[in-house]
Design a protein around this motif. Structure first.
Motif, PDB file in Angstrom:
ATOM      1  N   ILE A  89      -2.093 -17.323  16.139  1.00 56.51           N
ATOM      2  CA  ILE A  89      -3.602 -17.282  15.599  1.00 56.51           C
ATOM      3  C   ILE A  89      -3.880 -16.743  14.233  1.00 56.51           C
ATOM      4  N   GLN A  90      -3.219 -15.798  13.849  1.00 61.14           N
ATOM      5  CA  GLN A  90      -3.285 -15.280  12.361  1.00 61.14           C
ATOM      6  C   GLN A  90      -2.864 -16.503  11.749  1.00 61.14           C
ATOM      7  N   GLY A  91      -1.839 -17.088  11.970  1.00 61.14           N
ATOM      8  CA  GLY A  91      -1.234 -18.403  11.192  1.00 61.14           C
ATOM      9  C   GLY A  91      -2.445 -19.466  11.057  1.00 61.14           C
TER      10      GLY A  91
ATOM     11  N   ALA B 177      -4.178 -20.891   7.518  1.00 66.08           N
ATOM     12  CA  ALA B 177      -4.396 -22.426   7.422  1.00 66.08           C
ATOM     13  C   ALA B 177      -5.916 -22.836   7.136  1.00 66.08           C
ATOM     14  N   CYS B 178      -6.820 -22.660   8.172  1.00 68.89           N
ATOM     15  CA  CYS B 178      -8.062 -23.032   8.359  1.00 68.89           C
ATOM     16  C   CYS B 178      -9.105 -22.162   7.957  1.00 68.89           C
ATOM     17  N   GLY B 179      -8.710 -20.789   7.684  1.00 64.57           N
ATOM     18  CA  GLY B 179      -9.885 -19.948   7.351  1.00 64.57           C
ATOM     19  C   GLY B 179     -10.577 -19.510   8.655  1.00 64.57           C
ATOM     20  N   HIS B 180     -10.157 -19.942   9.953  1.00 66.90           N
ATOM     21  CA  HIS B 180     -10.615 -19.588  11.112  1.00 66.90           C
ATOM     22  C   HIS B 180      -9.529 -19.311  12.149  1.00 66.90           C
ATOM     23  N   GLY B 181      -9.404 -18.091  12.827  1.00 68.89           N
ATOM     24  CA  GLY B 181      -8.251 -17.736  13.683  1.00 68.89           C
ATOM     25  C   GLY B 181      -8.781 -18.150  15.033  1.00 68.89           C
ATOM     26  N   HIS B 182      -8.522 -19.195  15.661  1.00 66.25           N
ATOM     27  CA  HIS B 182      -8.740 -19.984  16.754  1.00 66.25           C
ATOM     28  C   HIS B 182      -7.426 -20.342  17.625  1.00 66.25           C
TER      29      HIS B 182
ATOM     30  N   ALA C 228      -1.009 -25.791  13.482  1.00 67.07           N
ATOM     31  CA  ALA C 228      -0.624 -25.055  14.845  1.00 67.07           C
ATOM     32  C   ALA C 228       0.608 -25.551  15.150  1.00 67.07           C
ATOM     33  N   ALA C 229       1.133 -26.502  15.150  1.00 69.81           N
ATOM     34  CA  ALA C 229       2.552 -27.058  15.468  1.00 69.81           C
ATOM     35  C   ALA C 229       3.460 -26.395  14.511  1.00 69.81           C
TER      36      ALA C 229
ATOM     37  N   GLU D 275       4.669 -16.079   1.486  1.00 70.90           N
ATOM     38  CA  GLU D 275       3.376 -15.241   1.903  1.00 70.90           C
ATOM     39  C   GLU D 275       2.158 -16.200   2.182  1.00 70.90           C
ATOM     40  N   LYS D 276       1.970 -17.384   1.624  1.00 71.02           N
ATOM     41  CA  LYS D 276       1.004 -18.308   1.732  1.00 71.02           C
ATOM     42  C   LYS D 276       1.279 -19.442   2.808  1.00 71.02           C
ATOM     43  N   ASN D 277       2.392 -19.742   3.323  1.00 68.74           N
ATOM     44  CA  ASN D 277       2.662 -20.950   4.256  1.00 68.74           C
ATOM     45  C   ASN D 277       2.501 -20.302   5.749  1.00 68.74           C
ATOM     46  N   THR D 278       1.897 -21.073   6.512  1.00 68.78           N
ATOM     47  CA  THR D 278       1.458 -20.370   7.915  1.00 68.78           C
ATOM     48  C   THR D 278       3.045 -20.225   8.451  1.00 68.78           C
ATOM     49  N   VAL D 279       3.992 -20.980   8.305  1.00 67.58           N
ATOM     50  CA  VAL D 279       5.041 -20.756   9.155  1.00 67.58           C
ATOM     51  C   VAL D 279       5.805 -19.456   8.584  1.00 67.58           C
TER      52      VAL D 279
END
Length: 313
Positions: free
Chosen positions: A130-132, A136-141, A102-103, A62-66
């Motif tokens: 973007i949600q990922g 990861a970064c606290g900011h969806g860009h 992102a990758a 649940e915490k890993n971006t992938v």
């Protein structure tokens, strides 16, 4: 056609391209991350292995971006009843300013979409990527995930609604990229940015963004170089990167069109007109850093027009 196992590579990216904070980015040939997805009889999304991260990334699904992005994707398409196992192989440095999260996220989303017969287009995958990034970064860009997912050079014209434009990449445009082994956390680098700027500075900045985009469309390399100047973000972030101005002088003296910070740093990059010049600049910067006691990774790349791709396991 659905598959039982998919192995995917997704590329590193350079965000901002100096003057285009949070709106411009391009994909590199290397480095990048790889993700393997396999079907399993056990329902749910299971993150079974991570390599190459030095233990820095969360192992909880649940915490890993992938894995979190894969979960969101499956919920969206109504396939939460299936089971998948995920292996993440980090082949690029975490916290490098090269779009590491992102990758990984893009590789995972492209893999699950491919595994299930590609029910969504690449552009349809962007909101999940973007949600990922937000996780990861606290900011969806989108300045990293858009080029990682779509390939090439991208412009995020708008976030509400999301509108991403593919920009042309001149044929003789190459990048020299160096990642100094110093720590510049993305969240810290973002917190240093001013929230208010003067109208005079804003006019300079949007003039440079327009010039850079125009230079890409017309393959005007001189215009590309003249436009790669940042009066808003770089002066602050450069403070966090040792030898930044020395590295820039080395690059420009060796024939770079322009030079700047990749994402939030500490990686730096130069645009050049030949692979040979890119290799020469990368070597010169790495040699300089070594003299200062700073180890580094160097990469020479064209503009990666492909984005993520399926590879042999």
């Amino acid at each position: 056609m659905e598959k039982d196992c998919v192995h995917v590579f997704a590329p590193a990216t350079v965000a901002n391209i100096v003057c285009g904070f949070d709106v411009l980015g391009f994909a590199l040939d290397e480095p990048g991350d790889e993700v393997t997805l396999r079907r399993t009889d056990k329902t749910g999304v299971h993150l079974v292995n991570i390599t190459g991260d030095g233990g820095r990334l969360p192992r909880e699904a649940e915490k890993n971006t992938v894995s979190a992005s894969v979960m969101t994707f499956l919920k969206h398409i109504g396939r939460t009843g299936i089971g998948v196992e995920i292996e993440l192989h980090k082949q690029m440095p975490v916290g490098s300013g090269l779009g590491s999260s992102a990758a990984s996220t893009v590789a995972g989303l492209f893999a699950i979409n491919t595994l299930l017969g590609s029910p969504l287009s690449r552009r349809d995958l962007l909101p999940f990527a973007i949600q990922g990034e937000a996780l990861a970064c606290g900011h969806g860009h989108a300045d990293n995930v858009a080029p990682a997912l779509l390939g090439g050079i991208t412009l995020v014209r708008s976030y509400e609604p999301l509108d991403v434009i593919a920009l042309p990449a001149p044929q003789s445009l190459y990048a020299a990229v160096v990642f100094p082994h110093v720590d510049v956390p993305t969240r810290d680098a973002r917190q240093m940015i001013r929230t208010k700027v003067s109208l005079k500075e804003a006019v300079v900045q949007w003039g440079n963004i327009a010039g850079l985009v125009s230079g890409l469309f017309t393959a005007d390399y001189d215009l590309i170089g003249r436009s790669m100047h940042d009066v808003l973000i770089e002066p602050t972030r450069a403070i966090l990167i040792p030898e930044f101005y020395e590295m820039r002088k080395l690059a420009m003296d060796a024939g770079a069109l322009g030079f700047g910070i990749s994402g939030s740093g500490p990686s730096v990059f130069a645009f050049v007109q030949s692979r040979e010049t890119a290799a020469r600049i990368t070597s010169a910067i790495q040699s300089h850093l070594m003299q200062q006691g700073i180890e580094s990774n160097g990469y020479v790349s064209g503009i990666n027009l492909e984005g993520p791709r399926e590879v042999n396991s």
